[in-house]
Motif scaffolding. Structure first.
Motif, PDB file in Angstrom:
ATOM      1  N   HIS A 110       0.831  -1.208   0.000  1.00 18.50           N
ATOM      2  CA  HIS A 110       0.000   0.000   0.000  1.00 18.50           C
ATOM      3  C   HIS A 110       0.866   1.258   0.000  1.00 18.50           C
ATOM      4  O   HIS A 110       0.547   2.244  -0.683  1.00 18.50           O
ATOM      5  CB  HIS A 110      -0.933   0.005   1.205  1.00 18.50           C
ATOM      6  CG  HIS A 110      -2.043  -1.013   1.122  1.00 18.50           C
ATOM      7  ND1 HIS A 110      -2.798  -1.193  -0.009  1.00 18.50           N
ATOM      8  CD2 HIS A 110      -2.518  -1.905   2.033  1.00 18.50           C
ATOM      9  CE1 HIS A 110      -3.691  -2.136   0.199  1.00 18.50           C
ATOM     10  NE2 HIS A 110      -3.542  -2.595   1.433  1.00 18.50           N
ATOM     11  N   LEU A 111       1.934   1.242   0.787  1.00 24.43           N
ATOM     12  CA  LEU A 111       2.830   2.393   0.822  1.00 24.43           C
ATOM     13  C   LEU A 111       3.495   2.611  -0.533  1.00 24.43           C
ATOM     14  O   LEU A 111       3.655   3.749  -0.994  1.00 24.43           O
ATOM     15  CB  LEU A 111       3.884   2.207   1.910  1.00 24.43           C
ATOM     16  CG  LEU A 111       3.389   2.274   3.361  1.00 24.43           C
ATOM     17  CD1 LEU A 111       4.479   1.816   4.321  1.00 24.43           C
ATOM     18  CD2 LEU A 111       2.947   3.685   3.706  1.00 24.43           C
ATOM     19  N   SER A 112       3.883   1.521  -1.183  1.00 26.20           N
ATOM     20  CA  SER A 112       4.498   1.620  -2.503  1.00 26.20           C
ATOM     21  C   SER A 112       3.521   2.220  -3.518  1.00 26.20           C
ATOM     22  O   SER A 112       3.891   3.078  -4.319  1.00 26.20           O
ATOM     23  CB  SER A 112       4.962   0.235  -2.972  1.00 26.20           C
ATOM     24  OG  SER A 112       5.482   0.282  -4.283  1.00 26.20           O
ATOM     25  N   LEU A 113       2.278   1.779  -3.462  1.00 27.24           N
ATOM     26  CA  LEU A 113       1.276   2.318  -4.382  1.00 27.24           C
ATOM     27  C   LEU A 113       0.997   3.790  -4.093  1.00 27.24           C
ATOM     28  O   LEU A 113       0.823   4.601  -5.010  1.00 27.24           O
ATOM     29  CB  LEU A 113      -0.021   1.511  -4.268  1.00 27.24           C
ATOM     30  CG  LEU A 113      -1.071   1.740  -5.360  1.00 27.24           C
ATOM     31  CD1 LEU A 113      -0.497   1.390  -6.730  1.00 27.24           C
ATOM     32  CD2 LEU A 113      -2.323   0.925  -5.074  1.00 27.24           C
ATOM     33  N   GLY A 114       0.984   4.161  -2.806  1.00 32.70           N
ATOM     34  CA  GLY A 114       0.795   5.567  -2.455  1.00 32.70           C
ATOM     35  C   GLY A 114       1.930   6.433  -2.950  1.00 32.70           C
ATOM     36  O   GLY A 114       1.705   7.568  -3.412  1.00 32.70           O
ATOM     37  N   ARG A 115       3.154   5.927  -2.883  1.00 37.65           N
ATOM     38  CA  ARG A 115       4.303   6.671  -3.397  1.00 37.65           C
ATOM     39  C   ARG A 115       4.176   6.889  -4.898  1.00 37.65           C
ATOM     40  O   ARG A 115       4.494   7.964  -5.412  1.00 37.65           O
ATOM     41  CB  ARG A 115       5.595   5.906  -3.112  1.00 37.65           C
ATOM     42  CG  ARG A 115       6.037   5.919  -1.663  1.00 37.65           C
ATOM     43  CD  ARG A 115       7.320   5.133  -1.515  1.00 37.65           C
ATOM     44  NE  ARG A 115       8.347   5.650  -2.402  1.00 37.65           N
ATOM     45  CZ  ARG A 115       9.268   4.888  -3.003  1.00 37.65           C
ATOM     46  NH1 ARG A 115       9.255   3.582  -2.824  1.00 37.65           N
ATOM     47  NH2 ARG A 115      10.176   5.438  -3.765  1.00 37.65           N
ATOM     48  N   LYS A 116       3.721   5.865  -5.627  1.00 45.96           N
ATOM     49  CA  LYS A 116       3.557   6.001  -7.075  1.00 45.96           C
ATOM     50  C   LYS A 116       2.524   7.076  -7.401  1.00 45.96           C
ATOM     51  O   LYS A 116       2.676   7.821  -8.379  1.00 45.96           O
ATOM     52  CB  LYS A 116       3.155   4.660  -7.680  1.00 45.96           C
ATOM     53  CG  LYS A 116       4.238   3.588  -7.591  1.00 45.96           C
ATOM     54  CD  LYS A 116       3.795   2.304  -8.237  1.00 45.96           C
ATOM     55  CE  LYS A 116       4.807   1.185  -7.974  1.00 45.96           C
ATOM     56  NZ  LYS A 116       6.148   1.499  -8.454  1.00 45.96           N
ATOM     57  N   LEU A 117       1.493   7.163  -6.575  1.00 47.15           N
ATOM     58  CA  LEU A 117       0.486   8.196  -6.800  1.00 47.15           C
ATOM     59  C   LEU A 117       1.083   9.589  -6.609  1.00 47.15           C
ATOM     60  O   LEU A 117       0.815  10.507  -7.387  1.00 47.15           O
ATOM     61  CB  LEU A 117      -0.688   7.987  -5.840  1.00 47.15           C
ATOM     62  CG  LEU A 117      -1.816   9.026  -5.896  1.00 47.15           C
ATOM     63  CD1 LEU A 117      -2.454   9.041  -7.287  1.00 47.15           C
ATOM     64  CD2 LEU A 117      -2.867   8.724  -4.831  1.00 47.15           C
ATOM     65  N   LEU A 118       1.913   9.758  -5.581  1.00 51.49           N
ATOM     66  CA  LEU A 118       2.537  11.057  -5.328  1.00 51.49           C
ATOM     67  C   LEU A 118       3.551  11.430  -6.403  1.00 51.49           C
ATOM     68  O   LEU A 118       3.866  12.606  -6.583  1.00 51.49           O
ATOM     69  CB  LEU A 118       3.212  11.056  -3.952  1.00 51.49           C
ATOM     70  CG  LEU A 118       2.284  11.053  -2.740  1.00 51.49           C
ATOM     71  CD1 LEU A 118       3.093  10.920  -1.446  1.00 51.49           C
ATOM     72  CD2 LEU A 118       1.447  12.322  -2.690  1.00 51.49           C
ATOM     73  N   ARG A 119       4.079  10.428  -7.109  1.00 47.11           N
ATOM     74  CA  ARG A 119       5.078  10.714  -8.148  1.00 47.11           C
ATOM     75  C   ARG A 119       4.456  10.973  -9.514  1.00 47.11           C
ATOM     76  O   ARG A 119       5.186  11.182 -10.486  1.00 47.11           O
ATOM     77  CB  ARG A 119       6.070   9.549  -8.245  1.00 47.11           C
ATOM     78  CG  ARG A 119       7.008   9.438  -7.070  1.00 47.11           C
ATOM     79  CD  ARG A 119       8.250   8.650  -7.426  1.00 47.11           C
ATOM     80  NE  ARG A 119       7.952   7.284  -7.780  1.00 47.11           N
ATOM     81  CZ  ARG A 119       8.162   6.228  -6.988  1.00 47.11           C
ATOM     82  NH1 ARG A 119       8.630   6.420  -5.765  1.00 47.11           N
ATOM     83  NH2 ARG A 119       7.884   5.009  -7.393  1.00 47.11           N
ATOM     84  N   LEU A 120       3.115  10.956  -9.615  1.00 46.67           N
ATOM     85  CA  LEU A 120       2.473  11.255 -10.899  1.00 46.67           C
ATOM     86  C   LEU A 120       2.859  12.667 -11.346  1.00 46.67           C
ATOM     87  O   LEU A 120       2.786  13.621 -10.581  1.00 46.67           O
ATOM     88  CB  LEU A 120       0.954  11.145 -10.768  1.00 46.67           C
ATOM     89  CG  LEU A 120       0.371   9.729 -10.655  1.00 46.67           C
ATOM     90  CD1 LEU A 120      -1.135   9.791 -10.457  1.00 46.67           C
ATOM     91  CD2 LEU A 120       0.715   8.899 -11.886  1.00 46.67           C
ATOM     92  N   GLY A 121       3.266  12.801 -12.578  1.00 49.40           N
ATOM     93  CA  GLY A 121       3.675  14.102 -13.100  1.00 49.40           C
ATOM     94  C   GLY A 121       5.122  14.436 -12.824  1.00 49.40           C
ATOM     95  O   GLY A 121       5.601  15.505 -13.224  1.00 49.40           O
ATOM     96  N   GLY A 122       5.839  13.543 -12.140  1.00 53.35           N
ATOM     97  CA  GLY A 122       7.243  13.824 -11.836  1.00 53.35           C
ATOM     98  C   GLY A 122       8.134  13.835 -13.062  1.00 53.35           C
ATOM     99  O   GLY A 122       9.206  14.441 -13.045  1.00 53.35           O
ATOM    100  N   SER A 123       7.703  13.182 -14.139  1.00 48.90           N
ATOM    101  CA  SER A 123       8.513  13.163 -15.366  1.00 48.90           C
ATOM    102  C   SER A 123       8.698  14.564 -15.925  1.00 48.90           C
ATOM    103  O   SER A 123       9.785  14.915 -16.408  1.00 48.90           O
ATOM    104  CB  SER A 123       7.853  12.272 -16.420  1.00 48.90           C
ATOM    105  OG  SER A 123       7.861  10.927 -16.014  1.00 48.90           O
ATOM    106  N   ALA A 124       7.635  15.377 -15.850  1.00 44.97           N
ATOM    107  CA  ALA A 124       7.735  16.741 -16.374  1.00 44.97           C
ATOM    108  C   ALA A 124       8.749  17.544 -15.573  1.00 44.97           C
ATOM    109  O   ALA A 124       9.540  18.323 -16.144  1.00 44.97           O
ATOM    110  CB  ALA A 124       6.365  17.417 -16.331  1.00 44.97           C
TER     111      ALA A 124
END
Length: 251
Positions: free
Chosen positions: A51-65
């Motif tokens: 769950h923590l890993s999935l939450g981290r992925k959500l917070l990293r959305l848009g990090g590519s830009a």
């Protein structure tokens, strides 16, 4: 308190906290497994870690830009080595985060037919290459500082004196000279790292992070405890640099 308010307001800071908690779960699970913990406790820890890993992925959305913006800014650096290393690092981080976003979509059910293992391996390859480039940048910074420290020592700023010559076999003299040179280089290295905390923290953080993609890609076998410890250590170091921006290596 003000520093903590600023810290908690940043999405990167929240992601680092989740990352620290995730690898703390990994480390705790490894310790419980060695101690013969119950399967129920281990299962709950693994679920929390997922769950923590999935939450981290959500917070990293848009990090590519953001990473692409960093690559664009680094193109204007005057030092060609730093320009190359930082641009390449940002580009690989952008690709890693793009793959990570696809993984989030797959794990959250938006892309149910996604080959998760394939995308995970792809993401970790980009992550590994970014870390290798970061460590190369750290090595370059250290070399520059060592050259300056050596030049200062030769100008008489170092209190160390040259050893007195004594009659001895030529081979033994070369070995002793080599030993003294290595000791001097080690002393200079420790001095450089002690006087440059941002560089030391960046070096330690990248070295700890390197264990994770090496393990995930099967290039270096290590225990879950080591992965958890390295991940937790690098997360804590990242949190320290966010709380105290002067400790972040620049540019």
């Amino acid at each position: 308190m003000e520093a903590w308010v600023r810290f908690s307001a940043q999405s990167q800071a929240r992601e680092r906290l989740l990352r620290a908690a995730q690898y703390a779960c990994t480390l705790t699970g490894a310790a419980l497994s060695r101690a013969g913990g119950s399967s129920g406790s281990l299962s709950r820890l693994q679920q929390l870690e997922a769950h923590l890993s999935l939450g981290r992925k959500l917070l990293r959305l848009g990090g590519s830009a953001e990473a692409l913006g960093g690559a664009q800014r680094s193109l204007h650096l005057p030092d060609p080595v730093l320009r190359f290393c930082l641009t390449l690092s940002h580009l690989n981080r952008a690709l890693f985060l793009a793959c990570d976003n696809v993984l989030w979509a797959g794990k959250s059910g938006l892309l149910p037919g996604l080959a998760l293992e394939k995308w995970s391996q792809r993401a970790f390859r980009y992550y590994l290459f970014a870390l290798v480039v970061n460590l190369s940048r750290d090595a370059y910074e250290i070399r520059l500082l060592l050259e300056r420290a050596e030049a200062a020592r030769k100008r008489g700023k170092s209190p160390q004196k040259s050893p007195q010559k004594s009659p001895q076999p030529q081979a033994e003299g070369r070995i002793q000279h080599l030993r003294l040179q290595l000791q001097l280089q080690l002393q200079l290295l420790l001095q450089v790292l002690r006087e440059n905390p941002p560089l030391l923290l960046d070096l330690l953080r990248n070295a700890c992070d390197l264990v994770i993609p090496l393990e995930k890609l099967g290039l270096c076998r290590s225990s879950p405890g080591i992965v958890g410890f390295c991940g937790l250590t690098s997360s804590v170091l990242s949190i320290i640099t966010i709380l105290h921006p002067w400790l972040k290596l620049k540019p």
